[in-house]
Design a protein around this motif. Structure first.
Motif, PDB file in Angstrom:
ATOM      1  N   LEU A   1       0.836  -1.193   0.000  1.00 18.23           N
ATOM      2  CA  LEU A   1       0.000   0.000   0.000  1.00 18.23           C
ATOM      3  C   LEU A   1       0.873   1.246   0.000  1.00 18.23           C
ATOM      4  O   LEU A   1       2.055   1.201   0.354  1.00 18.23           O
ATOM      5  CB  LEU A   1      -0.907   0.015   1.230  1.00 18.23           C
ATOM      6  N   TYR A   2       0.281   2.370  -0.378  1.00 14.96           N
ATOM      7  CA  TYR A   2       0.996   3.649  -0.315  1.00 14.96           C
ATOM      8  C   TYR A   2       1.528   3.868   1.094  1.00 14.96           C
ATOM      9  O   TYR A   2       0.886   3.500   2.082  1.00 14.96           O
ATOM     10  CB  TYR A   2       0.042   4.770  -0.729  1.00 14.96           C
ATOM     11  N   LYS A   3       2.704   4.475   1.191  1.00 15.78           N
ATOM     12  CA  LYS A   3       3.394   4.595   2.481  1.00 15.78           C
ATOM     13  C   LYS A   3       2.572   5.295   3.559  1.00 15.78           C
ATOM     14  O   LYS A   3       2.740   5.016   4.754  1.00 15.78           O
ATOM     15  CB  LYS A   3       4.730   5.318   2.301  1.00 15.78           C
ATOM     16  N   ALA A   4       1.675   6.213   3.148  1.00 17.68           N
ATOM     17  CA  ALA A   4       0.850   6.923   4.134  1.00 17.68           C
ATOM     18  C   ALA A   4      -0.587   6.406   4.139  1.00 17.68           C
ATOM     19  O   ALA A   4      -1.492   7.084   4.646  1.00 17.68           O
ATOM     20  CB  ALA A   4       0.869   8.424   3.846  1.00 17.68           C
ATOM     21  N   HIS A   5      -0.809   5.235   3.599  1.00 16.73           N
ATOM     22  CA  HIS A   5      -2.148   4.641   3.628  1.00 16.73           C
ATOM     23  C   HIS A   5      -2.533   4.368   5.081  1.00 16.73           C
ATOM     24  O   HIS A   5      -1.720   3.863   5.858  1.00 16.73           O
ATOM     25  CB  HIS A   5      -2.149   3.338   2.832  1.00 16.73           C
ATOM     26  N   PRO A   6      -3.772   4.712   5.485  1.00 21.22           N
ATOM     27  CA  PRO A   6      -4.166   4.520   6.886  1.00 21.22           C
ATOM     28  C   PRO A   6      -3.968   3.098   7.395  1.00 21.22           C
ATOM     29  O   PRO A   6      -3.592   2.900   8.553  1.00 21.22           O
ATOM     30  CB  PRO A   6      -5.648   4.904   6.888  1.00 21.22           C
ATOM     31  N   ALA A   7      -4.193   2.101   6.559  1.00 17.65           N
ATOM     32  CA  ALA A   7      -4.023   0.717   7.000  1.00 17.65           C
ATOM     33  C   ALA A   7      -2.557   0.367   7.212  1.00 17.65           C
ATOM     34  O   ALA A   7      -2.218  -0.408   8.121  1.00 17.65           O
ATOM     35  CB  ALA A   7      -4.652  -0.235   5.980  1.00 17.65           C
ATOM     36  N   ARG A   8      -1.687   0.943   6.399  1.00 11.07           N
ATOM     37  CA  ARG A   8      -0.252   0.684   6.567  1.00 11.07           C
ATOM     38  C   ARG A   8       0.272   1.389   7.818  1.00 11.07           C
ATOM     39  O   ARG A   8       1.130   0.853   8.529  1.00 11.07           O
ATOM     40  CB  ARG A   8       0.506   1.144   5.330  1.00 11.07           C
ATOM     41  N   LEU A   9      -0.265   2.564   8.101  1.00  7.37           N
ATOM     42  CA  LEU A   9       0.142   3.297   9.295  1.00  7.37           C
ATOM     43  C   LEU A   9      -0.431   2.679  10.570  1.00  7.37           C
ATOM     44  O   LEU A   9       0.117   2.868  11.656  1.00  7.37           O
ATOM     45  CB  LEU A   9      -0.303   4.756   9.195  1.00  7.37           C
ATOM     46  N   ASN A  10      -1.552   1.960  10.414  1.00  8.98           N
ATOM     47  CA  ASN A  10      -2.235   1.373  11.578  1.00  8.98           C
ATOM     48  C   ASN A  10      -2.534  -0.099  11.299  1.00  8.98           C
ATOM     49  O   ASN A  10      -3.692  -0.488  11.109  1.00  8.98           O
ATOM     50  CB  ASN A  10      -3.544   2.129  11.846  1.00  8.98           C
ATOM     51  N   PRO A  11      -1.533  -0.941  11.274  1.00  8.77           N
ATOM     52  CA  PRO A  11      -1.742  -2.351  10.908  1.00  8.77           C
ATOM     53  C   PRO A  11      -2.714  -3.090  11.817  1.00  8.77           C
ATOM     54  O   PRO A  11      -3.331  -4.068  11.388  1.00  8.77           O
ATOM     55  CB  PRO A  11      -0.334  -2.954  10.981  1.00  8.77           C
ATOM     56  N   SER A  12      -2.878  -2.621  13.046  1.00 10.88           N
ATOM     57  CA  SER A  12      -3.817  -3.287  13.953  1.00 10.88           C
ATOM     58  C   SER A  12      -5.269  -3.083  13.519  1.00 10.88           C
ATOM     59  O   SER A  12      -6.174  -3.765  14.018  1.00 10.88           O
ATOM     60  CB  SER A  12      -3.633  -2.762  15.380  1.00 10.88           C
ATOM     61  N   TRP A  13      -5.514  -2.150  12.619  1.00  9.01           N
ATOM     62  CA  TRP A  13      -6.871  -1.916  12.129  1.00  9.01           C
ATOM     63  C   TRP A  13      -7.312  -2.974  11.119  1.00  9.01           C
ATOM     64  O   TRP A  13      -8.506  -3.104  10.842  1.00  9.01           O
ATOM     65  CB  TRP A  13      -6.975  -0.552  11.445  1.00  9.01           C
ATOM     66  N   ALA A  14      -6.378  -3.687  10.523  1.00 11.64           N
ATOM     67  CA  ALA A  14      -6.664  -4.518   9.357  1.00 11.64           C
ATOM     68  C   ALA A  14      -6.925  -5.978   9.721  1.00 11.64           C
ATOM     69  O   ALA A  14      -6.299  -6.538  10.627  1.00 11.64           O
ATOM     70  CB  ALA A  14      -5.513  -4.433   8.368  1.00 11.64           C
ATOM     71  N   LEU A  15      -7.855  -6.569   8.989  1.00 17.72           N
ATOM     72  CA  LEU A  15      -8.122  -7.997   9.063  1.00 17.72           C
ATOM     73  C   LEU A  15      -7.930  -8.599   7.679  1.00 17.72           C
ATOM     74  O   LEU A  15      -8.198  -7.950   6.666  1.00 17.72           O
ATOM     75  CB  LEU A  15      -9.553  -8.267   9.531  1.00 17.72           C
ATOM     76  N   SER A  16      -7.482  -9.834   7.653  1.00 19.29           N
ATOM     77  CA  SER A  16      -7.253 -10.537   6.391  1.00 19.29           C
ATOM     78  C   SER A  16      -8.276 -11.643   6.228  1.00 19.29           C
ATOM     79  O   SER A  16      -8.547 -12.389   7.171  1.00 19.29           O
ATOM     80  CB  SER A  16      -5.838 -11.127   6.373  1.00 19.29           C
ATOM     81  N   TYR A  17      -8.852 -11.731   5.034  1.00 22.13           N
ATOM     82  CA  TYR A  17      -9.796 -12.814   4.743  1.00 22.13           C
ATOM     83  C   TYR A  17      -9.891 -13.019   3.238  1.00 22.13           C
ATOM     84  O   TYR A  17     -10.004 -12.040   2.476  1.00 22.13           O
ATOM     85  CB  TYR A  17     -11.187 -12.498   5.305  1.00 22.13           C
TER      86      TYR A  17
END
Length: 360
Positions: free
Chosen positions: A121-137
């Motif tokens: 993802l882009y370096k300043a993407h919110p999910a990259r900045l906050n990996p705890s926000w993301a779920l994988s499925y």
């Protein structure tokens, strides 16, 4: 006036940007992208449409200038790269010039359509900045709906749009939890965890509604859920259908949103033919018509003209809609199928929308 016309009905179309379905077909070309969109609007105007629902945040990236989310890869091929203009500002201006409504369509939770590597993802993407926000499925990433920071982030994203752009509405589609996202082993679909998931989605809808109404009260907020809330076999209040159930399959309790009045309109995706055996079209329309009655929540019907069998009978479907008092219009998926004249849909739309007395 054509006797089949219904005054003041919404006549809308979804314009998808994800997967380059509808727009833009070209990248890194400002003039070409603008011309494409103008041609879309001119086509719709010639058919007497009055609303567009444009996907401006497909994968937590944007078609507008944002301090929260990066520019969309669908504009340039590279997430985070500026397209050299503000597409949303341009689209709103051109849409309003034609006296049509512009609804900003967002997918609240999707991060990727495929792939689970946050570092791509882009370096300043919110999910990259906050990996705890993301779920994988299912080889994709989405934001965790139960995370309070995610809920605030989505509401802040909506606030930024409503504050900075003169849109007519904020629109969410049917993707909440991924379809069939599993419960932990031994958990029941009406149990604590399932109910917590639904309440987390409810809380997101509540906060988004508050963000919109406290910023620009006239902006509409609507959701287009899957066309079945629950089947009657699961709940006596459900519809006489035998299909997926948004309440259980994506944890979306759309009836709660209607009861609480935290949305202005609902546009269930009744993506079936008139004679469908498990979800007959009119059966579903009638159920939703009864659900919204006396609630103040407006009802539009989402119709799938990408299915050729549905496209072939779209004139009949629209005329069925018009026999129900609470149905105030249609939204069609998607623009490409109008351009391609799937199932001879253009001739039918010209017939049902032959009058202009709809947006006075």
């Amino acid at each position: 006036m054509n006797n089949n016309c219904k005054l003041c009905e919404l006549r809308g179309v979804w314009i998808s940007t994800v997967y380059e379905i509808d727009w833009p077909k070209t990248q890194n070309d400002i003039h070409a992208q603008k011309q494409e969109f103008i041609e879309i609007l001119d086509t719709l105007q010639s058919l007497n449409f009055n609303s567009v629902f444009v996907q401006i945040r497909p994968t937590s990236d944007t078609f507008y200038k944002s301090y929260i989310n990066p520019w969309s890869k669908y504009l340039t091929g590279t997430q985070g790269k500026s397209p050299g203009y503000d597409p949303l500002k341009f689209m709103i201006k051109e849409t309003h010039r034609r006296n049509m409504e512009f609804h900003a369509w967002l997918n609240p939770y999707r991060i990727t359509t495929s792939g689970t590597d946050l570092n791509k993802l882009y370096k300043a993407h919110p999910a990259r900045l906050n990996p705890s926000w993301a779920l994988s499925y299912d080889n994709a990433l989405f934001y965790n709906p139960e995370n309070p920071e995610v809920i605030r982030y989505i509401a802040t994203t909506v606030f930024e749009i409503v504050k900075n752009y003169y849109i007519d509405g904020i629109h969410f589609d049917d993707y909440f939890y991924p379809y069939n996202y599993p419960l932990p082993q031994g958990e029941d679909r009406d149990g604590v965890i399932a109910n917590n998931r639904r309440e987390a989605v409810n809380n997101m809808i509540r906060l988004v509604n508050k963000a919109i109404k406290s910023t620009r009260e006239c902006v509409q907020f609507g959701v287009s859920p899957f066309g079945v809330w629950k089947n009657k076999s699961s709940d006596p209040n459900g519809s006489d259908t035998n299909n997926l159930e948004s309440y259980y399959d994506v944890y979306a309790d759309s009836l709660k949103w209607i009861e609480e009045g935290i949305i202005d309109y609902i546009a269930p995706q009744i993506y079936w033919t008139i004679d469908n055996k498990i979800s007959a079209y009119e059966t579903s329309v009638k159920w939703w018509n009864n659900v919204v009655k006396d609630t103040g929540v407006r009802l539009y019907i989402g119709q799938n003209i990408s299915n050729v069998d549905i496209a072939k009978e779209i004139e009949k479907q629209v005329n069925i809609n018009r026999t129900y008092s609470e149905v105030e219009g249609s939204i069609f998926f998607s623009m490409s199928n109008i351009k391609e004249n799937t199932g001879n849909v253009i001739k039918q739309l010209k017939e049902v929308y032959s009058c202009k007395e709809y947006n006075d």
